[in-house]
Every structure is written in C-alpha cells, then in structure tokens.
Design a protein around this motif. Sequence first.
Motif, PDB file in Angstrom:
ATOM      1  N   PRO A  58       7.584 -10.553   7.523  1.00 11.80           N
ATOM      2  CA  PRO A  58       6.560  -9.575   7.119  1.00 11.80           C
ATOM      3  C   PRO A  58       6.137  -9.663   5.655  1.00 11.80           C
ATOM      4  O   PRO A  58       5.119  -9.053   5.280  1.00 11.80           O
ATOM      5  CB  PRO A  58       7.253  -8.234   7.401  1.00 11.80           C
ATOM      6  N   PHE A  59       6.863 -10.377   4.818  1.00 12.99           N
ATOM      7  CA  PHE A  59       6.569 -10.394   3.381  1.00 12.99           C
ATOM      8  C   PHE A  59       5.730 -11.593   2.956  1.00 12.99           C
ATOM      9  O   PHE A  59       5.450 -11.770   1.775  1.00 12.99           O
ATOM     10  CB  PHE A  59       7.884 -10.359   2.595  1.00 12.99           C
ATOM     11  N   GLY A  60       5.313 -12.407   3.911  1.00  5.44           N
ATOM     12  CA  GLY A  60       4.467 -13.538   3.578  1.00  5.44           C
ATOM     13  C   GLY A  60       5.155 -14.584   2.740  1.00  5.44           C
ATOM     14  O   GLY A  60       4.530 -15.203   1.863  1.00  5.44           O
ATOM     15  N   VAL A  61       6.441 -14.802   2.970  1.00  6.58           N
ATOM     16  CA  VAL A  61       7.218 -15.785   2.213  1.00  6.58           C
ATOM     17  C   VAL A  61       7.861 -16.762   3.181  1.00  6.58           C
ATOM     18  O   VAL A  61       7.914 -16.523   4.396  1.00  6.58           O
ATOM     19  CB  VAL A  61       8.311 -15.100   1.362  1.00  6.58           C
ATOM     20  N   THR A  62       8.374 -17.848   2.647  1.00  4.64           N
ATOM     21  CA  THR A  62       9.206 -18.752   3.433  1.00  4.64           C
ATOM     22  C   THR A  62      10.654 -18.572   2.997  1.00  4.64           C
ATOM     23  O   THR A  62      10.937 -18.374   1.818  1.00  4.64           O
ATOM     24  CB  THR A  62       8.790 -20.223   3.237  1.00  4.64           C
ATOM     25  N   ALA A  63      11.563 -18.631   3.943  1.00 11.82           N
ATOM     26  CA  ALA A  63      12.989 -18.458   3.652  1.00 11.82           C
ATOM     27  C   ALA A  63      13.752 -19.618   4.283  1.00 11.82           C
ATOM     28  O   ALA A  63      13.676 -19.831   5.496  1.00 11.82           O
ATOM     29  CB  ALA A  63      13.500 -17.132   4.183  1.00 11.82           C
ATOM     30  N   GLU A  64      14.471 -20.354   3.447  1.00 12.79           N
ATOM     31  CA  GLU A  64      15.251 -21.502   3.904  1.00 12.79           C
ATOM     32  C   GLU A  64      16.737 -21.156   3.834  1.00 12.79           C
ATOM     33  O   GLU A  64      17.270 -20.847   2.772  1.00 12.79           O
ATOM     34  CB  GLU A  64      14.957 -22.723   3.031  1.00 12.79           C
ATOM     35  N   LEU A  65      17.404 -21.224   4.970  1.00 14.88           N
ATOM     36  CA  LEU A  65      18.831 -20.912   5.073  1.00 14.88           C
ATOM     37  C   LEU A  65      19.649 -22.191   5.026  1.00 14.88           C
ATOM     38  O   LEU A  65      19.385 -23.140   5.767  1.00 14.88           O
ATOM     39  CB  LEU A  65      19.120 -20.177   6.380  1.00 14.88           C
TER      40      LEU A  65
END
Length: 397
Positions: A292-299
């Motif tokens: 929902p925050f318009g970001v990319t998240a790499e785990l």
Amino acid sequence: MSSHAVPRLAELVDELADELVSFRRDVHAHPELARAEVRTTALVAERLRAEGLEPRMLAGTGLTCDIGTVGEGDTRPRIGLRADLDALPVPEATGLPFASTVPGVSHACGHDVHTAVVLGAGIALARLHREQPLPHPVRLVLQPAEEVQPGGALDLLQQGVTERLARIFTVHCEPKLDVGLVGTRIGPITSASDEITIRVEGFGGHTSRPHLTGDVVAALAQLATQLPVILGRRLDPRSGINLTWGTIRAGDAHNAIPTRGLLRGTLRSLDARAAELAGPVLVDAVAHVAAPFGVTAELTHIRGVPPVVNDEACTRALDRAVRATVGPHAAVLTEQSLGGEDFAWYLTKVPGALARLGTRTPGSRPGDLHQADFVPDEQAITLGARLLAAVALDVDR
C-alpha cells in the motif's frame, strides 16, 4: 582409568589457575572479530606446543589438537572439547585494567573465558596422560566465527574436525547463574536463529506531500510492527517464534521522505520446524504489508543455526562431571533459551551437550551477554576447565 583420575585432574587445573586467568586477560585485551582471530589462534597454539602437543592449524583461523594419541595410526574415537575464539563488534565499557585495546570490539559474550577453559582442560589432560594413559584420545576444537552466520562450525565440519569424534562438549558463560553453578538440560537448550534483512526503496519526496511519494519510512514502521504480529498468528505460538529488530534506518532530514531504508533483525524459534515454516510466511507478509505504500521491499533471509539439542547420555555425563569437580549440588536444571549457538552444527554429526557455566559473582547486579559492561567472575575459568577435563574421561557409562 584410575578412580583417582578426576581428583588429580582437578589438582592439575588448579595449578594452572593463575596462568589461565592471565591468558584470558591477554585474549580479552586483544579481541578479534570473526574469521580474523589470527593472534588468538597463534596464542593458543604456542601454549599447546609449549606443553609438548601438536596442534593442527585450520584453514583461515582456529585449530584442533589431539591429546592422548599413540601415533598417526591411532583410530580410536576421540572426545571433543570445543571453544569459540571470536569477539563482538561491541565497544567495551567495563573500566577493567585489561579492557579491550581494540576500539569498538570486545569479548562481551565471554569467548575469552571459553578459550581459557578449553585450554586449561587440554593442558591438564595432557599432563595426566603423561602420568597415566588416557582411556581414549581427546580433541580440542578452537573454533572461529561463532558470532556470525553462517558460523565457523560449518567451516570446521567441512575440514573434517568431527571425524573420529564419539562425543563433543562445550560450556557457555551464563551471567544469570552464580559462579559455582552449572546449568544443564536434556534436549533443546538453545533455539534456531536466522538473520533477517529487509531493504525498502521508493521515490521519496517532501514531507508536506506524502501522498505524492513512495513512503519508505511509513512502510518500514509498518513492517517493523506488523511482521512479528503476523508470525504470531500464522505459526503455532508454542513454537516460541520471535522476530526482533536490531536496526531500523532511513533518512537524515526531518522534512524529507528518503528513497531507501533498512530493517535488520533476528528470527528465533524454539522449534526447528517452525523456523522452516516461517520463511514462506515472511515472504508473503513483507509483500502485502509494503504494497500500500508504493515501495519495493526486498527480503533477505539467511538461515542461521538450528537449536542445540543435548544428547541424554552426554548430558548425564556432564551432570556427573559437575558433581565430581564443582560440587554435589552444583548442577541445576536450566531452561531453553532463545539464543542461538552454532555448536548445534556439531550435534548434527555426533552426540554431545552444552552446559551453561555460571559466571555471576554472588550478590552482584544481574547482567547479560552482548552488553558492553559484561564482567564474568574469573573463578568460572578453573571450574569450567575441571568440568570439561572430567567429562572427557566419562565414557562407556
């Protein structure tokens, strides 16, 4: 082995008491980080050679040393005694006269104590062997890089240090126990421990117009708070699953939303199966929380260590050795900890056990490991050396 062997071992260790304290203080003042334990390895090797022993230097850092063999063709099973050599990237705040001389690095986990304990046990066993042959050989294992993942135990397994080992034992400093007490437990005594890193990126912007940004900070805040909750609802709470953050970092200005940020922490579990199940849950949760925050998240999920699972026979041998060398009431039941220990990897190859060595001076304030002001009671060194030397003789029970 004579019934007088264990009391004689205690005498031999006690004769080394002052030297072992001095040795520990030298190591403490010159801490070295994981896989850089060059000086510490050399110091141990030099002392073992002075005792007439022949340590085997390992690739990188660390060593092993067999005691009580009768030549290269001796294929009898060995009993392993393991210590870890590395320090932590933690500045020391003890004020001790032998405090760390290396800025930002200290033995805040007590590995200097562990090293002195195994060295003392080894020297005592070597001297006893000259008086009366040991019933079987003993192998000292001085391991680098316990504090990082993947840890040094895996390096040593690849170099064959468990070949011919029948059992392996170790001690770990325990500041919750008074010196003179030793905590033991059959079965799991530590937990699975993994390293978690999440990198978040967005296009950032002015804090007056957050609706026009990919808000990295808001996404980090939600990931930090929501992921532990989600794990607690998707996995059996009896597994003791725990996700705790050690680093959250983003931005430098009060009025600018940054373009990137970072979360780092540890995922721990009392149950190895739950640790495996947590991986897919985290992948799914990170994607959904960040979206929902318009970001990319790499785990990045680095599998660390499984729980240390103490073998029953080895734990009972430890208990007997505690009673014989420390005192009849010195062995106490300890709980399973959420801490991780790469000693667990040895136990995937051979049976063994870890004991918690009391290091708190009676009446002193409670402390903890990995703290800048951790100060173990040095009486624990000779007690630990007596214990490991004695358990190395406890065989075929």
